[in-house]
Design a protein around this motif. Structure first.
Motif, PDB file in Angstrom:
ATOM      1  N   LYS A 344      96.696 -66.761  18.028  1.00 14.08           N
ATOM      2  CA  LYS A 344      97.679 -67.786  17.666  1.00 14.08           C
ATOM      3  C   LYS A 344      98.022 -68.579  18.915  1.00 14.08           C
ATOM      4  N   ALA A 345      97.941 -69.900  18.809  1.00 14.67           N
ATOM      5  CA  ALA A 345      98.175 -70.750  19.977  1.00 14.67           C
ATOM      6  C   ALA A 345      98.938 -71.996  19.566  1.00 14.67           C
ATOM      7  N   ASN A 377      87.930 -73.747  14.085  1.00 19.30           N
ATOM      8  CA  ASN A 377      86.608 -73.305  13.643  1.00 19.30           C
ATOM      9  C   ASN A 377      85.665 -73.096  14.836  1.00 19.30           C
ATOM     10  N   ALA A 378      85.712 -74.019  15.804  1.00 19.92           N
ATOM     11  CA  ALA A 378      84.829 -73.899  16.966  1.00 19.92           C
ATOM     12  C   ALA A 378      85.194 -72.675  17.799  1.00 19.92           C
ATOM     13  N   LEU A 379      86.483 -72.445  18.015  1.00 21.36           N
ATOM     14  CA  LEU A 379      86.904 -71.306  18.819  1.00 21.36           C
ATOM     15  C   LEU A 379      86.610 -69.989  18.102  1.00 21.36           C
ATOM     16  N   SER A 380      86.785 -69.945  16.791  1.00 19.91           N
ATOM     17  CA  SER A 380      86.454 -68.738  16.020  1.00 19.91           C
ATOM     18  C   SER A 380      84.973 -68.403  16.143  1.00 19.91           C
ATOM     19  N   ALA A 381      84.127 -69.429  16.058  1.00 21.52           N
ATOM     20  CA  ALA A 381      82.684 -69.203  16.170  1.00 21.52           C
ATOM     21  C   ALA A 381      82.320 -68.701  17.570  1.00 21.52           C
ATOM     22  N   GLN A 382      82.983 -69.202  18.610  1.00 22.78           N
ATOM     23  CA  GLN A 382      82.683 -68.768  19.972  1.00 22.78           C
ATOM     24  C   GLN A 382      83.121 -67.328  20.204  1.00 22.78           C
ATOM     25  N   ILE A 383      84.280 -66.952  19.684  1.00 25.32           N
ATOM     26  CA  ILE A 383      84.746 -65.566  19.833  1.00 25.32           C
ATOM     27  C   ILE A 383      83.802 -64.612  19.099  1.00 25.32           C
ATOM     28  N   LEU A 384      83.382 -64.996  17.903  1.00 18.76           N
ATOM     29  CA  LEU A 384      82.437 -64.161  17.158  1.00 18.76           C
ATOM     30  C   LEU A 384      81.095 -64.058  17.889  1.00 18.76           C
ATOM     31  N   GLN A 426      85.931 -59.719  12.277  1.00 18.30           N
ATOM     32  CA  GLN A 426      86.535 -60.864  11.604  1.00 18.30           C
ATOM     33  C   GLN A 426      87.439 -61.568  12.602  1.00 18.30           C
ATOM     34  N   VAL A 427      87.310 -62.872  12.712  1.00 20.92           N
ATOM     35  CA  VAL A 427      88.075 -63.651  13.688  1.00 20.92           C
ATOM     36  C   VAL A 427      88.946 -64.661  12.955  1.00 20.92           C
ATOM     37  N   GLU A 428      90.219 -64.679  13.300  1.00 20.05           N
ATOM     38  CA  GLU A 428      91.175 -65.626  12.715  1.00 20.05           C
ATOM     39  C   GLU A 428      91.888 -66.356  13.849  1.00 20.05           C
ATOM     40  N   VAL A 429      91.744 -67.666  13.895  1.00 23.38           N
ATOM     41  CA  VAL A 429      92.363 -68.504  14.930  1.00 23.38           C
ATOM     42  C   VAL A 429      93.292 -69.497  14.257  1.00 23.38           C
ATOM     43  N   LYS A 430      94.515 -69.574  14.741  1.00 23.72           N
ATOM     44  CA  LYS A 430      95.497 -70.520  14.221  1.00 23.72           C
ATOM     45  C   LYS A 430      96.108 -71.276  15.399  1.00 23.72           C
ATOM     46  N   ILE A 431      95.912 -72.581  15.405  1.00 21.65           N
ATOM     47  CA  ILE A 431      96.465 -73.445  16.462  1.00 21.65           C
ATOM     48  C   ILE A 431      97.487 -74.370  15.821  1.00 21.65           C
ATOM     49  N   SER A 432      98.708 -74.299  16.289  1.00 22.48           N
ATOM     50  CA  SER A 432      99.782 -75.159  15.788  1.00 22.48           C
ATOM     51  C   SER A 432     100.025 -76.276  16.784  1.00 22.48           C
ATOM     52  N   ALA A 433     100.375 -77.442  16.258  1.00 21.87           N
ATOM     53  CA  ALA A 433     100.561 -78.630  17.104  1.00 21.87           C
ATOM     54  C   ALA A 433     101.962 -78.654  17.697  1.00 21.87           C
ATOM     55  N   LEU A 434     102.051 -79.114  18.925  1.00 20.52           N
ATOM     56  CA  LEU A 434     103.323 -79.317  19.585  1.00 20.52           C
ATOM     57  C   LEU A 434     103.790 -80.758  19.329  1.00 20.52           C
ATOM     58  N   ARG A 435     105.072 -80.940  19.156  1.00 21.88           N
ATOM     59  CA  ARG A 435     105.632 -82.281  18.967  1.00 21.88           C
ATOM     60  C   ARG A 435     106.250 -82.777  20.260  1.00 21.88           C
TER      61      ARG A 435
END
Length: 435
Positions: A344-345, A377-384, A426-435
């Motif tokens: 989570k980032a 998606n790109a970061l999940s694929a790289q971690i896998l 199994q890789v799960e990546v969640k990136i939330s945007a900063l305002r």
């Protein structure tokens, strides 16, 4: 309290004070102050370890005291010695120079290419036993000879080992450019049930090649520079093959002393964006800079890291303000071991490869959702990809065997020999945007 009681209490207090004073005097006079004489002591700042058919080739970088009144910069000399063990080789420093080597200031151990082809703890066990050596010192691998690497001339610092430590610092690990590791952490991985670990690959590069590189992740600038540079990076990533047949000899001449600021000719700088995977103490495979970044973000939290991704054919550089990661292992009801890696980032837009309007540049404009999705998606694929590469090399990089022993001990005896082949990642990546 009676007078007799007060007198007895006073005598007891005096006795305790005398005992404490005697203990302090004992500790003071039993210390090794005689060995601190700067004229008789070799202050070892870094150690390079190579191997050949005869044993170990140890290069010690020793600080040379300079007079502050003369305004001279700090200097170091390198002493090379050989021995059947690392301890025997270091003892030769005292034999040849009369200096007693002290490792209390040693903050870097570099393992040469020949040293990582065999179990590196044949050499590192000496540093774990040494009572003066800090287990918080940095450890790195290198291409070619460790002695030659320490002899690199660099404009970053007059002493090459100090310049290398800046590249391998904790700050570099926090931004994901280097997977730095200490002697303690590397030993914990080796002696755990996983019997695995990693080391950053320290390399000397020319100033022109190293300038402008982002170290840990793919950038739009790199893509815009053409396919030649990408091919060169791929060749460099595959050039260090520790399990292949031996190439050049790693040791230079025996018993030689060299200047620490280097007879290497042109000045160079250090990089450590690649990562060497270990299994049973032997180097196996290499992670590219992009894979190193993916491993860093999956292995722990990052702060103020940059990550470049593509969305709709354009390059976006995200500034990852903060990230958290976890790796949970379980065996499901069907007896299938599973490893779930979650990241989570929170990130904001730092740069793009194209011009934008004023509202888009301002902080009030939100980061496009499709950019975040493509980055996830790109970061999940790289971690896998990192997991699959480490599994193919027999390296338990995410400590699956150790997690099996701790959390699913009922399956440990049945699964421990082939858990890497059984586990489903199994890789799960969640990136939330900063305002």
């Amino acid at each position: 309290m009676s007078k007799r009681s007060r007198a007895a209490h006073s005598r007891n207090s005096v006795g305790w004070y005398l005992l404490i004073a005697a203990l302090l005097l004992f500790f003071f006079f039993s210390n090794d102050f005689g060995l601190i004489d700067i004229q008789k002591t070799a202050l070892v700042m870094a150690v390079g370890i190579d191997r050949d058919e005869e044993g170990f080739v140890v290069t010690a970088q020793i600080a040379v005291p300079q007079s502050s009144a003369q305004g001279k910069e700090a200097q170091a000399v390198q002493l090379e010695s050989r021995g059947e063990t690392v301890g025997d080789a270091l003892e030769q420093i005292n034999v040849k120079t009369g200096w007693y080597p002290k490792l209390v200031f040693c903050n870097l151990i570099v393992l040469g290419e020949e040293a990582v082809r065999r179990n590196v703890f044949d050499a590192l066990d000496f540093f774990l036993r040494d009572e003066y050596m800090s287990d918080g010192c940095l450890v790195a691998a290198c291409e070619g000879s460790a002695g030659d690497l320490l002899d690199t001339a660099t404009p970053i610092d007059p002493i090459s080992s100090v310049a290398a430590q800046k590249v391998l610092s904790r700050h570099a690990s926090k931004v994901g450019t280097v997977a730095s590791v200490t002697l303690r952490e590397f030993a914990i991985g080796y002696f755990s049930a996983s019997r695995s670990g990693w080391l950053p690959v320290l390399k000397a590069e020319s100033l022109q090649e190293s300038s402008g590189g982002n170290g840990g992740n793919a950038s739009g600038e790199e893509q815009g520079q053409g396919s030649d540079q990408g091919q060169n990076q791929e060749q460099n990533a595959g050039a260090f093959t520790p399990t292949a047949a031996a190439g050049e000899e790693s040791g230079s001449g025996s018993g030689s002393g060299k200047s620490g600021s280097g007879g290497g000719g042109t000045e160079q700088t250090f990089s450590a964006a690649q990562t060497l995977l270990f299994s049973e103490g032997v180097g196996r495979g290499i992670l590219t800079p992009e894979e190193t970044f993916a491993f860093c973000i999956a292995n722990g939290g990052l702060r103020l890291a940059t990550y470049t991704t593509e969305s709709d054919g354009a390059a976006y550089t995200l500034n990852i303000k903060k990230s958290r990661a976890s790796a949970k292992f379980r065996v499901d009801k069907n007896g299938v071991p599973r490893l779930v890696i979650r990241v989570k980032a929170s990130a904001g837009l730092e740069s793009t490869a194209f011009s934008q309007t004023v509202p888009e540049i301002s902080d009030t404009h939100p980061l496009p959702e499709e950019v975040l999705t493509d980055a996830e998606n790109a970061l999940s694929a790289q971690i896998l990809e990192v997991f699959e590469k480490s599994r193919a090399d027999g390296c338990d990089l995410f400590e699956v065997t150790e997690k099996l022993r701790k959390f699913e001990n009922d399956y440990y005896s049945a699964y421990r020999d082939d858990i890497l082949g059984r586990v489903l990642p199994q890789v799960e990546v969640k990136i939330s945007a900063l305002r």
